[in-house]
Scaffold this motif. Structure first.
Motif: not given
Length: 104
Positions: A19-31, A33-36
């Motif tokens: 959960m920490d990784w998703m909120k603080n790393e993965h989701i921000p990394d997805m965003l 990309t500039g594609k979402f």
């Protein structure tokens, strides 16, 4: 508009770290990309027989062409990060949804 939906069932033993990784790393990394344009994380309230905790993460993008660019340019790298960190501790499946109408 297109929603790229990723449904993940994560083992409870790594839930807090994930959960920490998703909120603080993965989701921000997805965003990043500039594609979402946005991301929404939802907890699935139905309990799975296999155990674990299930989430739906919904990324919104303008069209299928941009989503395809994400698949071609970013998906392998971003998926690999989760696979390395949480190997064998989750299952995921992905769906693409087209927004037909929105009501508020």
């Amino acid at each position: 508009m297109i929603i790229y939906n990723v449904t993940i069932n994560i083992e409870e033993s790594v839930h807090n770290e994930w959960m920490d990784w998703m909120k603080n790393e993965h989701i921000p990394d997805m965003l990043a990309t500039g594609k979402f344009s946005s991301a929404k994380m939802c907890k699935v309230l139905v309990e799975e027989e296999m155990g674990g905790i299930t989430y739906s993460v919904q990324y919104t993008t303008q069209n299928k062409k941009i989503l395809q660019a994400y698949y071609d340019e970013d998906a392998p790298r971003l998926r690999e990060e989760g696979m390395k960190r949480f190997a064998g501790k989750f299952v995921a499946f992905r769906t693409e949804l087209e927004i037909i109408s929105e009501h508020k």
